[in-house]
Scaffold this motif. Structure first.
Motif, PDB file in Angstrom:
ATOM      1  N   MET A 111       0.825  -1.194  -0.104  1.00  0.00           N
ATOM      2  CA  MET A 111       0.031   0.080  -0.005  1.00  0.00           C
ATOM      3  C   MET A 111       0.749   1.258  -0.008  1.00  0.00           C
ATOM      4  O   MET A 111       0.393   2.189  -0.773  1.00  0.00           O
ATOM      5  CB  MET A 111      -1.070  -0.116   1.085  1.00  0.00           C
ATOM      6  CG  MET A 111      -1.997  -1.170   1.235  1.00  0.00           C
ATOM      7  SD  MET A 111      -2.718  -1.288  -0.581  1.00  0.00           S
ATOM      8  CE  MET A 111      -4.011  -0.033  -0.637  1.00  0.00           C
ATOM      9  N   LEU A 112       1.964   1.304   0.649  1.00  0.00           N
ATOM     10  CA  LEU A 112       2.941   2.412   0.596  1.00  0.00           C
ATOM     11  C   LEU A 112       3.580   2.585  -0.630  1.00  0.00           C
ATOM     12  O   LEU A 112       3.438   3.813  -1.289  1.00  0.00           O
ATOM     13  CB  LEU A 112       4.192   2.135   1.771  1.00  0.00           C
ATOM     14  CG  LEU A 112       5.139   3.114   1.757  1.00  0.00           C
ATOM     15  CD1 LEU A 112       4.458   4.648   2.321  1.00  0.00           C
ATOM     16  CD2 LEU A 112       6.224   2.757   2.438  1.00  0.00           C
ATOM     17  N   ALA A 113       3.721   1.326  -1.319  1.00  0.00           N
ATOM     18  CA  ALA A 113       4.390   1.716  -2.882  1.00  0.00           C
ATOM     19  C   ALA A 113       3.373   2.366  -3.646  1.00  0.00           C
ATOM     20  O   ALA A 113       3.557   3.009  -4.698  1.00  0.00           O
ATOM     21  CB  ALA A 113       4.857   0.256  -3.556  1.00  0.00           C
ATOM     22  N   ILE A 114       2.114   1.756  -3.586  1.00  0.00           N
ATOM     23  CA  ILE A 114       1.087   2.100  -4.403  1.00  0.00           C
ATOM     24  C   ILE A 114       0.573   3.794  -4.119  1.00  0.00           C
ATOM     25  O   ILE A 114       0.407   4.311  -5.145  1.00  0.00           O
ATOM     26  CB  ILE A 114      -0.397   1.160  -4.129  1.00  0.00           C
ATOM     27  CG1 ILE A 114      -0.123  -0.073  -4.802  1.00  0.00           C
ATOM     28  CG2 ILE A 114      -1.781   1.897  -4.868  1.00  0.00           C
ATOM     29  CD1 ILE A 114      -1.070  -1.211  -4.306  1.00  0.00           C
ATOM     30  N   ARG A 115       0.560   3.946  -3.006  1.00  0.00           N
ATOM     31  CA  ARG A 115       0.312   5.590  -2.554  1.00  0.00           C
ATOM     32  C   ARG A 115       1.393   6.235  -3.175  1.00  0.00           C
ATOM     33  O   ARG A 115       1.212   7.327  -3.701  1.00  0.00           O
ATOM     34  CB  ARG A 115       0.261   5.661  -1.155  1.00  0.00           C
ATOM     35  CG  ARG A 115      -0.189   7.299  -0.588  1.00  0.00           C
ATOM     36  CD  ARG A 115      -0.446   7.204   0.700  1.00  0.00           C
ATOM     37  NE  ARG A 115       0.619   7.124   1.429  1.00  0.00           N
ATOM     38  CZ  ARG A 115       0.847   6.453   2.538  1.00  0.00           C
ATOM     39  NH1 ARG A 115      -0.152   5.628   3.097  1.00  0.00           N
ATOM     40  NH2 ARG A 115       2.239   6.373   3.065  1.00  0.00           N
ATOM     41  N   SER A 116       2.706   6.009  -3.125  1.00  0.00           N
ATOM     42  CA  SER A 116       3.608   6.646  -3.441  1.00  0.00           C
ATOM     43  C   SER A 116       3.630   6.933  -5.006  1.00  0.00           C
ATOM     44  O   SER A 116       3.841   8.000  -5.522  1.00  0.00           O
ATOM     45  CB  SER A 116       5.026   6.074  -3.199  1.00  0.00           C
ATOM     46  OG  SER A 116       6.176   6.612  -3.691  1.00  0.00           O
ATOM     47  N   SER A 120       3.128  10.247  -6.839  1.00  0.00           N
ATOM     48  CA  SER A 120       4.253  10.983  -7.885  1.00  0.00           C
ATOM     49  C   SER A 120       3.408  11.263  -9.209  1.00  0.00           C
ATOM     50  O   SER A 120       3.880  12.107  -9.865  1.00  0.00           O
ATOM     51  CB  SER A 120       5.221   9.789  -8.228  1.00  0.00           C
ATOM     52  OG  SER A 120       5.916   9.501  -6.725  1.00  0.00           O
ATOM     53  N   TYR A 121       2.425  10.219  -9.408  1.00  0.00           N
ATOM     54  CA  TYR A 121       1.650  10.622 -10.944  1.00  0.00           C
ATOM     55  C   TYR A 121       0.921  11.988 -10.544  1.00  0.00           C
ATOM     56  O   TYR A 121       0.983  12.756 -11.652  1.00  0.00           O
ATOM     57  CB  TYR A 121       0.643   9.384 -10.985  1.00  0.00           C
ATOM     58  CG  TYR A 121      -0.208   9.724 -12.529  1.00  0.00           C
ATOM     59  CD1 TYR A 121       0.345   9.425 -13.709  1.00  0.00           C
ATOM     60  CD2 TYR A 121      -1.292  10.279 -12.112  1.00  0.00           C
ATOM     61  CE1 TYR A 121      -0.343   9.911 -14.856  1.00  0.00           C
ATOM     62  CE2 TYR A 121      -2.184  10.412 -13.328  1.00  0.00           C
ATOM     63  CZ  TYR A 121      -1.412  10.439 -14.676  1.00  0.00           C
ATOM     64  OH  TYR A 121      -2.184  10.633 -15.683  1.00  0.00           O
ATOM     65  N   GLY A 126       0.625  17.268 -12.401  1.00  0.00           N
ATOM     66  CA  GLY A 126      -0.138  18.698 -12.009  1.00  0.00           C
ATOM     67  C   GLY A 126      -1.381  18.727 -11.200  1.00  0.00           C
ATOM     68  O   GLY A 126      -2.145  19.775 -11.454  1.00  0.00           O
ATOM     69  N   LEU A 127      -1.741  17.231 -10.894  1.00  0.00           N
ATOM     70  CA  LEU A 127      -3.003  17.154 -10.421  1.00  0.00           C
ATOM     71  C   LEU A 127      -2.950  17.440  -8.719  1.00  0.00           C
ATOM     72  O   LEU A 127      -1.787  17.345  -8.157  1.00  0.00           O
ATOM     73  CB  LEU A 127      -3.532  15.609 -10.445  1.00  0.00           C
ATOM     74  CG  LEU A 127      -3.677  15.241 -11.927  1.00  0.00           C
ATOM     75  CD1 LEU A 127      -4.060  13.753 -11.765  1.00  0.00           C
ATOM     76  CD2 LEU A 127      -5.154  15.962 -12.150  1.00  0.00           C
ATOM     77  N   LEU A 133      -4.947  11.059  -3.159  1.00  0.00           N
ATOM     78  CA  LEU A 133      -5.079  10.512  -1.855  1.00  0.00           C
ATOM     79  C   LEU A 133      -6.682   9.782  -1.927  1.00  0.00           C
ATOM     80  O   LEU A 133      -7.086   8.872  -1.208  1.00  0.00           O
ATOM     81  CB  LEU A 133      -5.113  11.479  -0.769  1.00  0.00           C
ATOM     82  CG  LEU A 133      -3.566  11.724  -0.621  1.00  0.00           C
ATOM     83  CD1 LEU A 133      -3.403  12.817   0.419  1.00  0.00           C
ATOM     84  CD2 LEU A 133      -2.873  10.550  -0.020  1.00  0.00           C
ATOM     85  N   ASP A 134      -7.612  10.568  -2.369  1.00  0.00           N
ATOM     86  CA  ASP A 134      -9.121  10.066  -2.620  1.00  0.00           C
ATOM     87  C   ASP A 134      -8.953   8.742  -3.288  1.00  0.00           C
ATOM     88  O   ASP A 134      -9.594   7.754  -3.118  1.00  0.00           O
ATOM     89  CB  ASP A 134      -9.960  11.226  -3.296  1.00  0.00           C
ATOM     90  CG  ASP A 134     -10.091  12.362  -2.344  1.00  0.00           C
ATOM     91  OD1 ASP A 134      -9.828  11.973  -1.187  1.00  0.00           O
ATOM     92  OD2 ASP A 134     -10.726  13.255  -2.916  1.00  0.00           O
ATOM     93  N   PHE A 135      -8.234   8.972  -4.311  1.00  0.00           N
ATOM     94  CA  PHE A 135      -8.144   7.511  -5.335  1.00  0.00           C
ATOM     95  C   PHE A 135      -7.512   6.372  -4.624  1.00  0.00           C
ATOM     96  O   PHE A 135      -7.888   5.239  -4.498  1.00  0.00           O
ATOM     97  CB  PHE A 135      -7.433   7.851  -6.622  1.00  0.00           C
ATOM     98  CG  PHE A 135      -7.328   6.617  -7.516  1.00  0.00           C
ATOM     99  CD1 PHE A 135      -8.128   6.046  -8.119  1.00  0.00           C
ATOM    100  CD2 PHE A 135      -5.984   6.159  -7.398  1.00  0.00           C
ATOM    101  CE1 PHE A 135      -8.096   4.945  -9.086  1.00  0.00           C
ATOM    102  CE2 PHE A 135      -5.642   4.823  -8.665  1.00  0.00           C
ATOM    103  CZ  PHE A 135      -6.725   4.204  -9.112  1.00  0.00           C
TER     104      PHE A 135
END
Length: 163
Positions: A111-116, A120-121, A126-127, A133-135
């Motif tokens: 989950m940490l890797a996915i959140r990162s 980053s995306y 530019g989002l 975080l909601d996603f």
């Protein structure tokens, strides 16, 4: 006496007209000077705007080159060939990095890797980070709702990276 009065009036009128003409010439000269200064300021501003526009164009070109290089690095292709690295998982940078790391064994690491990656995306695109975080919250909720699928996914990361 009326003839003298008429001469005096003519003399004063003549002097007044000379003074008015002189003042008019002074005002016209001052106006020309103001117009010349305004034109010079306008030209200086146009030059600065042109320089800024050129700088923005150079920055945009540099940004596009960096994005292209990032895309090239992401797929592992040689410079100038973004599609060359898409041939297989075995030839990808992902596999090389994946093999250098210990396998993910715990849910929090995944989950940490996915959140990162999501954050980053967002930064790259530019989002707003809140969107990411909601996603991520939705993904995390789905992961908790299907614990069997999650444990299955932990064992198939290499497979999940392939198309």
């Amino acid at each position: 006496v009326p003839s003298d009065l008429s001469s005096i009036i003519q003399s004063h009128t003549c002097c007044a007209l000379v003074q008015i003409r002189k003042r008019n010439e002074e005002l016209e000269a001052a106006l020309r000077e103001q117009q010349a200064r305004a034109e010079a300021e306008k030209q200086a501003l146009l030059q600065k705007a042109s320089e800024h526009q050129s700088a923005l164009k150079r920055e945009e070109e540099a940004r596009l080159k960096l994005e292209a290089e990032l895309a090239r690095l992401a797929v592992g292709g040689p410079s100038g060939s973004a599609s060359a690295g898409l041939t297989s998982f075995g030839a990808s940078n992902f596999k090389r990095f994946y093999e250098q790391r210990e396998p993910v064994a715990y849910f929090d690491e995944l989950m940490l890797a996915i959140r990162s990656v999501v954050l980053s995306y967002c930064e790259f695109s530019g989002l707003d980070a809140k969107v990411g975080l909601d996603f991520f919250a939705v993904l995390q909720k789905e992961a908790f709702e299907a614990p069997d699928a999650l444990s299955d996914l932990l064992g198939k990361i290499a497979y999940a990276a392939q198309r």
